[in-house]
Write a protein that holds these residues in place. Structure first.
Motif, PDB file in Angstrom:
ATOM      1  N   SER A 314       1.005  -1.164  -0.180  1.00 38.38           N
ATOM      2  CA  SER A 314      -0.435   0.201   0.393  1.00 38.38           C
ATOM      3  C   SER A 314       0.653   1.380  -0.063  1.00 38.38           C
ATOM      4  CB  SER A 314      -0.868   0.008   0.812  1.00 38.38           C
ATOM      5  OG  SER A 314      -0.117  -0.349   2.319  1.00 38.38           O
ATOM      6  N   ALA A 315       2.560   0.950   0.443  1.00 39.95           N
ATOM      7  CA  ALA A 315       3.107   2.532  -0.136  1.00 39.95           C
ATOM      8  C   ALA A 315       3.706   2.589  -0.899  1.00 39.95           C
ATOM      9  CB  ALA A 315       4.269   2.000   1.422  1.00 39.95           C
ATOM     10  N   SER A 316       3.276   1.676  -1.922  1.00 42.10           N
ATOM     11  CA  SER A 316       3.472   1.655  -3.339  1.00 42.10           C
ATOM     12  C   SER A 316       2.118   3.556  -4.292  1.00 42.10           C
ATOM     13  CB  SER A 316       3.262   1.421  -4.321  1.00 42.10           C
ATOM     14  OG  SER A 316       5.170   0.124  -3.278  1.00 42.10           O
ATOM     15  N   TYR A 317       0.875   2.925  -2.907  1.00 43.37           N
ATOM     16  CA  TYR A 317      -0.705   3.663  -3.935  1.00 43.37           C
ATOM     17  C   TYR A 317      -0.602   4.089  -3.000  1.00 43.37           C
ATOM     18  CZ  TYR A 317       0.622  -0.255  -7.100  1.00 43.37           C
ATOM     19  OH  TYR A 317       1.533  -1.198  -8.577  1.00 43.37           O
ATOM     20  N   GLY A 318      -0.639   4.307  -1.942  1.00 38.82           N
ATOM     21  CA  GLY A 318      -1.740   5.051  -1.151  1.00 38.82           C
ATOM     22  C   GLY A 318      -2.892   4.535  -1.099  1.00 38.82           C
ATOM     23  N   ILE A 319      -3.969   4.895   0.028  1.00 40.85           N
ATOM     24  CA  ILE A 319      -5.072   4.328   0.144  1.00 40.85           C
ATOM     25  C   ILE A 319      -6.362   4.771  -1.534  1.00 40.85           C
ATOM     26  CG2 ILE A 319      -7.723   4.368   0.501  1.00 40.85           C
ATOM     27  CD1 ILE A 319      -6.034   5.312   3.513  1.00 40.85           C
ATOM     28  N   ASP A 320      -6.323   5.527  -2.117  1.00 37.06           N
ATOM     29  CA  ASP A 320      -7.003   5.859  -3.130  1.00 37.06           C
ATOM     30  C   ASP A 320      -6.249   5.023  -4.046  1.00 37.06           C
ATOM     31  OD1 ASP A 320      -8.710   7.759  -1.945  1.00 37.06           O
ATOM     32  OD2 ASP A 320      -7.643   9.588  -2.358  1.00 37.06           O
ATOM     33  N   GLY A 321      -4.983   5.603  -4.718  1.00 37.82           N
ATOM     34  CA  GLY A 321      -4.198   4.695  -4.922  1.00 37.82           C
ATOM     35  C   GLY A 321      -5.107   2.755  -5.187  1.00 37.82           C
ATOM     36  N   SER A 322      -4.854   2.712  -4.252  1.00 42.93           N
ATOM     37  CA  SER A 322      -4.755   0.874  -4.190  1.00 42.93           C
ATOM     38  C   SER A 322      -6.309   0.755  -5.185  1.00 42.93           C
ATOM     39  CB  SER A 322      -4.808   0.160  -2.248  1.00 42.93           C
ATOM     40  OG  SER A 322      -3.356   1.090  -2.348  1.00 42.93           O
ATOM     41  N   VAL A 323      -7.128   1.236  -4.608  1.00 47.50           N
ATOM     42  CA  VAL A 323      -8.287   1.394  -4.619  1.00 47.50           C
ATOM     43  C   VAL A 323      -8.815   1.366  -5.941  1.00 47.50           C
ATOM     44  CG1 VAL A 323     -11.113   2.048  -4.565  1.00 47.50           C
ATOM     45  CG2 VAL A 323      -9.215   1.753  -2.118  1.00 47.50           C
ATOM     46  N   ALA A 324      -8.134   2.599  -6.715  1.00 42.61           N
ATOM     47  CA  ALA A 324      -7.391   2.342  -8.226  1.00 42.61           C
ATOM     48  C   ALA A 324      -7.609   1.134  -8.552  1.00 42.61           C
ATOM     49  CB  ALA A 324      -7.390   3.834  -8.415  1.00 42.61           C
ATOM     50  N   LEU A 325      -6.663   1.047  -7.863  1.00 48.51           N
ATOM     51  CA  LEU A 325      -5.649  -1.189  -8.386  1.00 48.51           C
ATOM     52  C   LEU A 325      -6.499  -1.779  -8.653  1.00 48.51           C
ATOM     53  CD1 LEU A 325      -2.804  -1.360  -9.816  1.00 48.51           C
ATOM     54  CD2 LEU A 325      -2.283  -2.654  -7.311  1.00 48.51           C
ATOM     55  N   VAL A 326      -7.323  -2.075  -7.483  1.00 49.90           N
ATOM     56  CA  VAL A 326      -8.219  -3.523  -6.979  1.00 49.90           C
ATOM     57  C   VAL A 326      -9.247  -3.514  -8.229  1.00 49.90           C
ATOM     58  CG1 VAL A 326      -9.502  -4.723  -5.434  1.00 49.90           C
ATOM     59  CG2 VAL A 326      -7.265  -3.800  -4.929  1.00 49.90           C
ATOM     60  N   ARG A 327      -9.712  -1.768  -8.617  1.00 44.89           N
ATOM     61  CA  ARG A 327     -10.796  -1.931  -9.277  1.00 44.89           C
ATOM     62  C   ARG A 327     -10.203  -1.914 -10.618  1.00 44.89           C
ATOM     63  NH1 ARG A 327     -14.053   3.478  -8.902  1.00 44.89           N
ATOM     64  NH2 ARG A 327     -15.832   2.503  -9.793  1.00 44.89           N
ATOM     65  N   GLN A 328      -8.867  -1.905 -11.085  1.00 48.00           N
ATOM     66  CA  GLN A 328      -9.003  -2.334 -12.529  1.00 48.00           C
ATOM     67  C   GLN A 328      -8.610  -3.604 -12.441  1.00 48.00           C
ATOM     68  OE1 GLN A 328      -4.564  -0.630 -13.043  1.00 48.00           O
ATOM     69  NE2 GLN A 328      -4.937  -1.329 -15.608  1.00 48.00           N
ATOM     70  N   LEU A 329      -8.150  -4.222 -11.416  1.00 47.93           N
ATOM     71  CA  LEU A 329      -8.203  -5.295 -11.593  1.00 47.93           C
ATOM     72  C   LEU A 329      -9.739  -6.458 -11.492  1.00 47.93           C
ATOM     73  CD1 LEU A 329      -6.862  -8.567 -10.670  1.00 47.93           C
ATOM     74  CD2 LEU A 329      -7.697  -8.308  -8.857  1.00 47.93           C
ATOM     75  N   ILE A 330     -10.376  -5.997 -11.048  1.00 50.19           N
ATOM     76  CA  ILE A 330     -12.253  -6.006 -11.021  1.00 50.19           C
ATOM     77  C   ILE A 330     -12.479  -6.368 -12.365  1.00 50.19           C
ATOM     78  CG2 ILE A 330     -14.305  -6.267 -10.016  1.00 50.19           C
ATOM     79  CD1 ILE A 330     -12.698  -5.829  -7.829  1.00 50.19           C
ATOM     80  N   GLU A 331     -12.863  -5.090 -12.850  1.00 47.58           N
ATOM     81  CA  GLU A 331     -12.710  -5.075 -14.391  1.00 47.58           C
ATOM     82  C   GLU A 331     -12.153  -5.458 -15.467  1.00 47.58           C
ATOM     83  OE1 GLU A 331     -12.064  -0.371 -15.256  1.00 47.58           O
ATOM     84  OE2 GLU A 331     -13.948   0.271 -13.146  1.00 47.58           O
TER      85      GLU A 331
END
Length: 339
Positions: A314-331
């Protein structure tokens, strides 16, 4: 009264009133989240908003309200109440001391990351995201924000306990399967409570048909989790959910969220009000406890990348960036399922 407290009280009133309206519209037999006096509850909620160490209680209560609101059958009512819920979250984000604001981002690492995605689940299955995390990695914040972004239900240990307790109180539920000792803490779950008397242990022995209490609780929550995965989309924090669903052949996405130890220490110092020595001690204790619980009940190594679809720093993305990353995975997974 300062402006910050005035803002918090106003948001607290909106939260209390939203809970009341959801209950009124739904007419749920499971009851409201807040049953205490309005003024007393509003004051408590306002205080939670200003205390980082207690913010998870507010998060859990908000998630319970939204989970109930999403079950409202009339679309217009559901949309109206979910709009109010989202506006409350936005108001919380604007607070100078909002309960969900401390990030874990390491700007030096953030720009280095990219993502390659593969198909994760088949079309027609419910979206179930299992999140394991280390304390201080902002994993719970990421899970809560992800559930809100995806507009699906969110369950952490406190909500899961509440759901089990409510089901036990519901005469339509299967009593034996969901028997649950309310407020059973993690030490008891690990068999570390040395203070229970012989009578209490015998009573628990009889209640759970001879199984140790911690084992019976694990099996009860496992059965409920599998049932839920067949009925709804949701995010589940911890509870060994990834291993439970894998063993039962239920599709899901499994994540493990971690962060460098020094950044976790820094975050815990801020969120829990500890000095460095206290934060280090707390993290070591919780890591050992979580590892023991997970490995005892699953036979897997806690945090081992081989056991998860995605391990996230999570240090690589922060909270918002991590959420965006996982959403991209799901999409991406959903797109692959259509092919």
């Amino acid at each position: 009264m300062d402006d910050n407290m005035t803002m918090r009280l106003e948001i607290a009133r909106r939260i209390y009133d939203l809970d009341a309206e959801v209950y009124r519209v739904l007419g749920s037999s499971l009851g409201r989240v807040f049953n205490s006096d309005r003024d007393m509850t509003v004051r408590r909620l306002a205080n939670l908003m200003g205390d980082f160490t207690q913010g998870h209680y507010l998060r859990s209560e908000l998630a319970l309200i939204s989970n109930m609101a999403r079950t409202i059958p009339v679309k217009a009512d559901r949309s109206r109440l979910m709009t109010e819920y989202n506006e409350i979250l936005h108001a919380l984000d604007k607070l100078p001391t909002n309960f969900n604001s401390l990030d874990i981002l390491d700007p030096k690492m953030a720009h280095l990351n990219s993502l390659r995605l593969n198909r994760r689940f088949d079309q027609g299955n419910h979206l179930v995201v299992c999140i394991g995390r280390t304390y201080g990695s902002a994993g719970t914040d990421i899970g809560f924000a992800l559930a809100d972004a995806l507009k699906i239900n969110y369950y952490d240990s406190e909500i899961f306990t509440e759901v089990l307790e409510r089901m036990e109180a519901d005469p339509k539920s299967v009593q034996d399967r969901v028997s649950f000792a309310h407020k059973q803490n993690l030490n008891q779950s690990l068999g570390m409570d040395k203070n229970r008397g012989l009578k209490e242990r015998l009573r628990e022995f009889n209640r759970y048909h001879g199984l140790p209490t911690e084992d019976a609780l694990f099996f009860n929550q496992s059965g409920l989790l599998c049932d839920m995965a067949k009925r709804e989309d949701f995010i589940i924090m911890g509870r060994c959910a990834d291993a439970i669903l894998s063993n039962n052949g239920i599709p899901h996405i499994s994540l493990f969220i971690n962060a460098p130890f020094n950044l976790r220490v820094r975050r815990v110092m801020d969120t829990d009000g500890l000095d460095k020595k206290g934060a280090v001690k707390l993290l070591h204790q919780l890591d050992r406890r979580h590892r023991h619980y997970y490995e005892f009940y699953t036979g897997r190594r806690w945090g081992d990348p081989a056991n998860y679809d995605l391990c996230l720093n999570s240090a690589s993305y922060g909270i918002d960036g991590s959420v965006a990353l996982v959403r991209q995975l799901i999409e991406k997974s959903r797109e692959s399922a259509k092919d």
